[in-house]
Design an enzyme around this catalytic site. Structure first.
Site, PDB file in Angstrom:
ATOM      1  CB  VAL A 136      -3.700   1.620  -5.260  1.00  0.00           C
ATOM      2  CG1 VAL A 136      -3.981   1.027  -6.617  1.00  0.00           C
ATOM      3  CG2 VAL A 136      -3.483   0.525  -4.231  1.00  0.00           C
ATOM      4  CB  CYS A 137      -3.871   6.358  -2.655  1.00  0.00           C
ATOM      5  SG  CYS A 137      -3.118   7.583  -3.738  1.00  0.00           S
ATOM      6  N   PRO A 138      -2.899   4.279  -0.281  1.00  0.00           N
ATOM      7  CG  PRO A 138      -2.628   4.000   2.064  1.00  0.00           C
ATOM      8  CD  PRO A 138      -3.344   3.426   0.849  1.00  0.00           C
TER       9      PRO A 138
END
Length: 75
Positions: A11-13
């Site tokens: 998942v970001c970041p």
């Protein structure tokens, strides 16, 4: 010579975090190819590369929610 970084499922970041780490270990003129499926990365990764002065090469969508970007370390 290109280095490949596969961050699908992160998942970001985290795709950006991993790209930054990988780029620190690379020599000038080496290319990093990043595969990612985090939508936010479509903006954050090329923006980071531009801010660092790196060359962004191929940037394509390769699946419904998957992208590939190549970044060349220029400095």
């Amino acid at each position: 010579m290109a280095k490949t970084l596969r961050t699908n499922g992160l998942v970001c970041p985290f795709p950006l975090v991993e790209a930054k780490k990988a780029m620190q270990e690379m020599a000038i003129n080496e290319e990093l190819i990043i595969y990612f499926d985090c939508t936010q990365g479509t903006q954050s990764i090329p923006e980071w590369a531009a801010e660092e002065g790196y060359d962004v090469g191929e940037f394509i969508q390769i699946g419904d929610a998957e992208w590939k970007i190549s970044i060349k370390k220029t400095n």
